[in-house]
Design a protein around this motif. Structure first.
Motif, PDB file in Angstrom:
ATOM      1  N   CYS A  24       1.880  13.739   3.369  1.00  0.00           N
ATOM      2  CA  CYS A  24       0.792  13.222   3.836  1.00  0.00           C
ATOM      3  C   CYS A  24      -0.007  14.424   4.457  1.00  0.00           C
ATOM      4  O   CYS A  24       0.678  14.890   5.192  1.00  0.00           O
ATOM      5  N   CYS A  49       0.582   6.805   1.999  1.00  0.00           N
ATOM      6  CA  CYS A  49       1.646   7.250   2.927  1.00  0.00           C
ATOM      7  C   CYS A  49       2.208   6.173   3.898  1.00  0.00           C
ATOM      8  O   CYS A  49       1.486   5.199   4.242  1.00  0.00           O
ATOM      9  N   ARG A  64       3.029   5.992   6.853  1.00  0.00           N
ATOM     10  CA  ARG A  64       2.732   6.047   8.298  1.00  0.00           C
ATOM     11  C   ARG A  64       1.376   5.501   8.354  1.00  0.00           C
ATOM     12  O   ARG A  64       0.802   4.388   9.051  1.00  0.00           O
ATOM     13  N   CYS A  65       0.240   6.076   7.552  1.00  0.00           N
ATOM     14  CA  CYS A  65      -1.257   5.734   7.814  1.00  0.00           C
ATOM     15  C   CYS A  65      -1.872   5.206   6.603  1.00  0.00           C
ATOM     16  O   CYS A  65      -2.924   4.486   6.695  1.00  0.00           O
TER      17      CYS A  65
HETATM   18 ZN   LIG Z   1      -0.213   9.803   6.610  1.00  0.00          ZN
END
Ligand SMILES: [Zn+2]
Ligand SMILES: [Zn+2]
Length: 833
Positions: free
Chosen positions: A444, A493, A495-496
């Motif tokens: 990412c 992603c 995470r985000c």
């Molecule tokens: Zn990310």
């Protein structure tokens, strides 16, 4: 029903294969209270045509498994498929068949061959490493090893096959060419994923001492592969500057005899220290050797070439000034990329010094008191430890003591330190290939600008290998295949939640085979790669059978993996396998290794078609001890077939007379003779199987059959009873080798239970007491050894026992036996060429 007169295996082999499957006699776990035995053959890569060399490998395991079932053990003897890998992908590039399709076809073909040979696998445990159900756990292990910092991303020089267009392992480079396709291999800088196997180098080395049931040559190869050496890293200051060259040596005791420092051509100091006068020569030399690939350069270094840089170094202990050279036999990536050259005490340095007329200085004398001539007259390097001479304050010390003191002095002066180095490298495992396990990583730009990779969360596994349009994706050119599959590459992603790209490389197939043996224990388990409770019952594997070519890759990787699994609490044992058997090759009838190229491949199916599975099995097992190479012999196949016909004829002859005989106690001489022969075979065959001496075991069955043929007439009830017992025991001892024939006879004699499910009884010790005789063993008429063997042993047994004798084994290695002369009760002579 009376038995037919003729032995017709086609009439019954398939029937018994079906009955074994229906009765579930080979299902592991059906005797939970019995001791466990795990018998395993290396899982095959299903490609092309199977030949009898492969079959031999599986037969060894099969005989062993059948025997231990009959001994009352609970046996696991599984089979599966190493289904990912290059050949299927390369074939797809050529002919457009999807690797999955081809692999499934090959698996089906292998499996039907295995079934036709009557192998005792527990097919309910079959695995294929290309199934998501399997490779999901490769990905899980990847994440766990990442947490343990045993996985990392690195940039490194990789071997790149210019034709396969993929990264290949060092071990797969042969003389600078790709082992698979023969094309040139070049070095490339590339990011890759690696396992930190070197963290385990010491453990893997120490673990070898526990492996007392592994062949020495395999443990030796592993020891050399890990290549641990203890020594000193010493600093040689470069004269006229602040630079210094670090060299690693295990023989610091010879440092006063150092007459040159030699650098790798691509050592970082070379540019800086080379004098203007030498520059042109050095640069042209570096360009020439630098172009050669590392492995190739070492192979090429049979011819040791070098050039003087014009610079000098100061010996840290003698303070002498010595020239700095570069040479083709020093590699920048090994150790420090520099060595001290001590011609008087190192063979390679001796050769180098003679070629370039460097001084040769003796500084170690033999402990025997013998004196070496001056260096200029020396005819070979003296490489052993000895007593130091011309070494200043260290003269007179013995080598080990000198090493200790010199190291201490160097450390005190800050010019050196004690160091351990390893030849073993970390295991780079990412491949630019389609047909493998996807690496569960995404990139990412927002969360991970340095592209270290973000792990896919465990609950999103498996990352499925996408189906592809073969023609569009497997072109064999350019970027990795998965990079061309946008539906795979583009993801979110974890995470985000923004857009991200998946890793497009896949795992080395050695990851698949690093732990598969544990998956067999619970092939559909969903909570972990396998059920740890079952691992406690079945692991480590008792016996593992496969080719010696796996000595350093697979067999090291799975030892590494086993240690990691133990640390994770998944398995009970450090080592995966107690006993390793590396089987010999089956050469073609022309004595050459079976290969399409020579047109000498013997495939199992036509053989089974013509003679039946039992003949194919008996021939291969009887042809020689498992670890020895054998040359295919049609005559011996005929011989094995004749033997089985003889067994059939014997059984058919007695069946009408004795099949219904009631057991009874007796001391009639003829009956006793029969019982003796039967119990001796129980003992000898069982013991021989346990030592994996199958040729001896079959020889003992042959002797037993001979003994039964010598019985002239069976008349009394006692004789009938003992003959019935003898034929029953014959079906038992025959079963591991010729299981179909054994079942067919047993059924004709009225037994309801499958032989495969019967118990191998203990022999009666009173019946097996043997007179033992010494036999002289000669090779080409010269006495080589003496063996002691039961006096009534026949030629086959004596021959097999003689061949198993260490001295004889070594003398016969690599030779071909033309004839055997047998003199009963005296000697056996092998005529070899
Ligand atoms: Zn990310
Ligand atoms: Zn290649």
């Amino acid at each position: 029903m009376p038995m037919q007169e003729r032995y017709e295996p086609k009439n019954f082999e398939a029937k018994w294969q079906k009955r074994w499957a229906q009765a579930g006699v080979f299902l592991a776990g059906r005797r939970p209270a019995a001791p466990a035995k795990y018998i395993l053959e290396m899982l095959p890569y299903p490609s092309g045509q199977m030949h009898m060399g492969h079959v031999r490998n599986y037969l060894i395991g099969d005989v062993y498994a059948r025997y231990y079932w009959m001994r009352g053990f609970d046996v696991i003897h599984p089979m599966g498929w190493d289904a990912f890998g290059l050949p299927a992908e390369n074939a797809a590039i050529k002919d457009g068949v999807h690797p999955a399709v081809r692999t499934r076809e090959n698996i089906a073909s292998f499996k039907s061959t295995f079934l036709s040979l009557g192998f005792s696998y527990d097919w309910t445990r079959e695995i294929a490493t290309c199934d998501p159900e399997y490779y999901r756990w490769n990905q899980w292990f990847f994440l766990k090893l990442l947490e343990r910092e045993l996985v990392y991303r690195r940039f490194s020089k990789v071997n790149w096959c210019t034709s396969c267009l993929t990264v290949i392992a060092n071990e797969q480079v042969k003389d600078g060419a790709c082992e698979r396709c023969g094309s040139p291999v070049i070095e490339k800088q590339m990011p890759e994923w690696a396992f930190r196997i070197t963290r385990y180098s010491d453990q893997l080395l120490e673990g070898l001492d526990q492996l007392t049931q592994w062949p020495d040559r395999i443990t030796t190869m592993q020891r050399n592969w890990i290549g641990r050496s203890e020594g000193v890293e010493a600093e040689f200051a470069v004269k006229g500057g602040s630079d210094s060259v670090r060299v690693f040596t295990t023989r610091i005791d010879t440092v006063f005899g150092c007459t040159a420092v030699v650098l790798a051509p691509d050592h970082k100091l070379v540019q800086k220290i080379t004098t203007p006068a030498q520059r042109a020569e050095v640069e042209s030399f570096a360009a020439r050797t630098g172009a050669l690939h590392g492995v190739e350069r070492v192979a090429d270094a049979a011819q040791k070439l070098g050039v003087f840089t014009g610079a000098y170094a100061i010996n840290p202990l003698s303070r002498h000034q010595i020239p700095i050279w570069i040479a083709n036999f020093v590699l920048a990536e090994y150790g420090t990329g520099a060595v001290m050259s001590v011609p008087a005490h190192d063979e390679r340095d001796f050769e180098f010094a003679r070629k370039y007329r460097l001084p040769i200085k003796v500084v170690v004398q033999p402990k025997t008191g013998e004196r070496l001539p001056p260096g200029s007259e020396l005819t070979a390097a003296f490489t052993e430890d000895g007593v130091l001479t011309d070494s200043g304050e260290f003269s007179g010390l013995e080598s080990p003591e000198a090493r200790r003191r010199m190291t201490a002095v160097l450390e005190r002066q800050g010019r050196g330190k004690r160091t351990v180095t390893y030849r073993q490298k970390d295991w780079g495992f990412s491949r630019q290939r389609y047909w493998g396990t996807p690496i569960p990583i995404v990139y990412c730009e927002k969360c991970d600008p340095n592209r270290n990779g973000i792990p896919v969360p465990e609950d999103q596994l498996p990352v499925l290998l996408p189906d592809i349009d073969v023609h569009a994706v497997l072109t064999g050119k350019g970027e990795p295949p998965l990079a061309k599959v946008s539906s795979f590459v583009n993801t979110t992603c974890p995470r985000c939640g923004g857009p991200a790209r998946r890793e497009v490389e896949t795992m080395d197939t050695f990851v698949d085979s690093a732990w598969y043996y544990a998956r067999y224990l619970s092939p559909h388990y969903e909570l972990a790669p396998f059920d740890p409770a079952l691992a406690r019952r079945w692991l480590p594997v008792d016996i593992y059978i496969g080719g010696p070519e796996h000595a350093v890759m697979h067999l090291l990787y799975f030892r590494f993996w086993s240690r990691v699994m133990k640390e994770m609490g998944l398995t009970p044992a450090d080592e995966p396998v107690e006993r390793l058997v590396t089987q010999g090759i089956v050469n073609g009838p022309d004595g050459r290794k079976m290969s399409k190229r020579w047109g000498n491949v013997i495939a199992p199916s036509p053989l089974v078609e013509r003679y039946g599975a039992d003949t194919a099995r008996t021939y291969v097992l009887f042809a020689g001890p498992p670890e020895r190479d054998i040359d295919w012999s049609d005559d011996q196949v005929e011989g094995a077939n004749r033997f089985l016909k003889r067994v059939w004829a014997l059984a058919a002859q007695y069946q009408p007379i004795v099949a219904r005989a009631k057991p009874m106690e007796t001391s009639e001489p003829k009956a006793l003779r029969i019982r003796r022969a039967a119990h001796k075979s129980l003992k000898r065959v069982g013991e021989a199987i346990e030592r994996l001496s199958f040729n001896t075991a079959i020889a003992a069955v042959m002797e037993f059959v001979n003994a039964l043929y010598l019985v002239e007439r069976v008349e009394t009830d006692a004789e009938r009873a003992t003959m019935a017992e003898a034929i029953h025991l014959l079906t038992l001892v025959l079963n591991p080798f010729a299981p179909h024939l054994s079942e067919e006879i047993s059924e004709a004699y009225g037994h309801q239970t499958l032989v495969a499910d019967q118990r191998w009884p203990d022999y009666d010790p009173a019946l097996v007491a043997d007179d033992v005789l010494p036999y002289a063993v000669q090779i080409n008429g010269k006495l080589r050894s003496e063996i002691r063997i039961a006096a009534d042993s026949g030629e086959n047994e004596v021959r097999a026992a003689a061949e198993a004798d260490d001295k004889v084994r070594l003398s016969l290695a690599g030779k071909s036996v033309k004839k055997v002369v047998f003199v009963p009760k005296r000697l056996i002579n092998f005529v070899v060429s």
